[in-house]
Design an enzyme around this catalytic site. Structure first.
Site, PDB file in Angstrom:
ATOM      1  N   ASP A  67      31.247  30.473 -58.253  1.00 51.98           N
ATOM      2  CA  ASP A  67      31.332  29.776 -56.964  1.00 51.98           C
ATOM      3  C   ASP A  67      31.688  30.704 -55.809  1.00 51.98           C
ATOM      4  O   ASP A  67      32.075  31.856 -56.002  1.00 51.98           O
ATOM      5  CB  ASP A  67      32.353  28.624 -57.050  1.00 51.98           C
ATOM      6  CG  ASP A  67      33.588  29.002 -57.854  1.00 51.98           C
ATOM      7  OD1 ASP A  67      33.923  30.189 -57.913  1.00 51.98           O
ATOM      8  OD2 ASP A  67      34.209  28.104 -58.446  1.00 51.98           O
ATOM      9  N   ASN A 136      43.704  20.047 -60.964  1.00 54.28           N
ATOM     10  CA  ASN A 136      43.204  18.660 -60.989  1.00 54.28           C
ATOM     11  C   ASN A 136      42.103  18.479 -62.045  1.00 54.28           C
ATOM     12  O   ASN A 136      41.418  17.464 -62.060  1.00 54.28           O
ATOM     13  CB  ASN A 136      42.681  18.250 -59.601  1.00 54.28           C
ATOM     14  CG  ASN A 136      41.486  19.086 -59.159  1.00 54.28           C
ATOM     15  OD1 ASN A 136      41.079  20.007 -59.853  1.00 54.28           O
ATOM     16  ND2 ASN A 136      40.936  18.760 -58.006  1.00 54.28           N
ATOM     17  N   HIS A 138      39.440  20.490 -62.359  1.00 57.18           N
ATOM     18  CA  HIS A 138      38.106  20.966 -61.977  1.00 57.18           C
ATOM     19  C   HIS A 138      37.722  22.215 -62.761  1.00 57.18           C
ATOM     20  O   HIS A 138      38.567  22.959 -63.243  1.00 57.18           O
ATOM     21  CB  HIS A 138      37.970  21.168 -60.454  1.00 57.18           C
ATOM     22  CG  HIS A 138      38.651  22.370 -59.885  1.00 57.18           C
ATOM     23  ND1 HIS A 138      39.082  22.437 -58.583  1.00 57.18           N
ATOM     24  CD2 HIS A 138      38.964  23.585 -60.423  1.00 57.18           C
ATOM     25  CE1 HIS A 138      39.616  23.616 -58.351  1.00 57.18           C
ATOM     26  NE2 HIS A 138      39.559  24.327 -59.448  1.00 57.18           N
ATOM     27  N   GLU A 143      34.630  19.041 -58.788  1.00 55.69           N
ATOM     28  CA  GLU A 143      35.873  18.315 -58.547  1.00 55.69           C
ATOM     29  C   GLU A 143      35.834  16.928 -59.206  1.00 55.69           C
ATOM     30  O   GLU A 143      34.742  16.370 -59.404  1.00 55.69           O
ATOM     31  CB  GLU A 143      36.057  18.131 -57.034  1.00 55.69           C
ATOM     32  CG  GLU A 143      36.184  19.429 -56.243  1.00 55.69           C
ATOM     33  CD  GLU A 143      37.575  20.043 -56.314  1.00 55.69           C
ATOM     34  OE1 GLU A 143      38.188  20.066 -57.393  1.00 55.69           O
ATOM     35  OE2 GLU A 143      38.057  20.501 -55.253  1.00 55.69           O
TER      36      GLU A 143
HETATM   37  C1  F6R Z   1      37.279  30.027 -59.568  1.00 54.53           C
HETATM   38  C2  F6R Z   1      37.088  28.673 -60.027  1.00 54.53           C
HETATM   39  C3  F6R Z   1      38.189  27.699 -60.157  1.00 54.53           C
HETATM   40  C4  F6R Z   1      39.460  28.297 -60.767  1.00 54.53           C
HETATM   41  C5  F6R Z   1      40.561  27.251 -60.843  1.00 54.53           C
HETATM   42  C6  F6R Z   1      41.855  27.831 -61.362  1.00 54.53           C
HETATM   43  O1  F6R Z   1      36.063  30.731 -59.518  1.00 54.53           O
HETATM   44  O2  F6R Z   1      35.981  28.324 -60.252  1.00 54.53           O
HETATM   45  O3  F6R Z   1      37.753  26.632 -60.951  1.00 54.53           O
HETATM   46  O4  F6R Z   1      39.175  28.791 -62.039  1.00 54.53           O
HETATM   47  O5  F6R Z   1      40.782  26.693 -59.585  1.00 54.53           O
HETATM   48  O6  F6R Z   1      42.348  28.731 -60.418  1.00 54.53           O
HETATM   49  P1  F6R Z   1      43.633  29.630 -60.741  1.00 54.53           P
HETATM   50  O7  F6R Z   1      43.215  30.566 -61.839  1.00 54.53           O
HETATM   51  O8  F6R Z   1      43.913  30.363 -59.465  1.00 54.53           O
HETATM   52  O9  F6R Z   1      44.711  28.706 -61.158  1.00 54.53           O
END
Ligand code: F6R
Length: 243
Positions: A67, A136, A138, A143
């Site tokens: 992403d 959450n 995702h 989401e």
């Molecule tokens: C990042 C992504 C997100 C993260 C998720 C966890 O490319 O796609 O899904 O993997 O938000 O983020 P952290 O590791 O910062 O807790």
């Protein structure tokens, strides 16, 4: 689902790096799906060490990131382009032409999403997809919602995600409200998936993945549909999983 519980973040990162290294050794031209966020930083650090020690060659691999924020310029320090170069790409012998990250600075996001899906297909699909877990539930920026998109798409970020990611920005108002993300089907089409989960703040949501229930309200539960997924957690993240 293959579940590995490590003592701490460092162990988790080393374990994950070993799996990625094994994939690259088995197939030097492997296609890797990569994630940003704080979770995989330790894993990337371990991969850099292996590369510097001459034990792992990245020269033939291809990468696709999950992403990118929309709209954001590549050189913006908050962009995922910047993040990936800072934490991985500028430290390893990867061919810059083999790096793919959605372009978050285009006028037509739909066109960019179609282009991205085509490139993944042309590369023969993803061999190993690395994922982190949102607080959450995702995955990528898929989401929680009553319906999920299958392919790469533009998505609004939920307030929970904006709040969670505001730790990387000076001000919560600076966090982009949209992102381009690979969809759940693009992710589930990877041949193998490696999900990394760290810290007590993820413990409750991590437990949801192991309950046998699948719901779009917790996109990560869809990962249970994948035939070859390994979840690597530290003890804190695994603390709410029923034994
Ligand atoms: C990042 C992504 C997100 C993260 C998720 C966890 O490319 O796609 O899904 O993997 O938000 O983020 P952290 O590791 O910062 O807790």
């Amino acid at each position: 689902m293959n579940k590995i519980i490590c003592n701490n973040y460092i162990e988790m990162s080393r374990y994950a790096a070993q799996i990625i290294a094994k994939q690259i050794k088995v197939r030097p031209s492997a296609v890797l799906g990569l994630a940003t966020g704080s979770t995989p930083v330790g894993t990337y650090h371990e991969l850099i060490k292996m590369n510097r020690a001459g034990k792992l060659d990245f020269s033939k691999i291809t990468t696709f990131n999950l992403d990118e924020y929309y709209r954001i310029e590549k050189h913006n320090p908050q962009s995922y382009h910047y993040f990936m170069h800072k934490h991985l790409f500028s430290h390893i012998n990867i061919n810059s032409g083999s790096i793919h990250i959605p372009d978050g600075d285009v006028d037509c996001a739909d066109e960019e999403c179609r282009r991205y899906d085509c490139m993944i297909e042309q590369a023969g699909g993803i061999d190993l997809q690395i994922l982190g877990l949102g607080a959450n539930g995702h995955i990528g920026f898929n989401e929680p919602s009553s319906a999920l998109f299958s392919n790469t798409h533009l998505t609004p970020l939920t307030i929970e995600t904006i709040q969670a990611n505001s730790r990387f920005f000076a001000n919560i108002d600076d966090v982009p409200k949209y992102a381009i993300t690979m969809g759940m089907s693009s992710i589930l089409q990877a041949k193998k998936i490696l999900l990394l989960i760290t810290g007590s703040s993820k413990a409750k949501i991590a437990a949801e993945i192991f309950k046998g229930r699948i719901t779009t309200d917790i996109p990560a539960t869809l990962l249970q549909l994948h035939p070859d997924i390994t979840v690597i957690m530290d003890r804190e993240a695994a603390s709410c999983i029923a034994q």
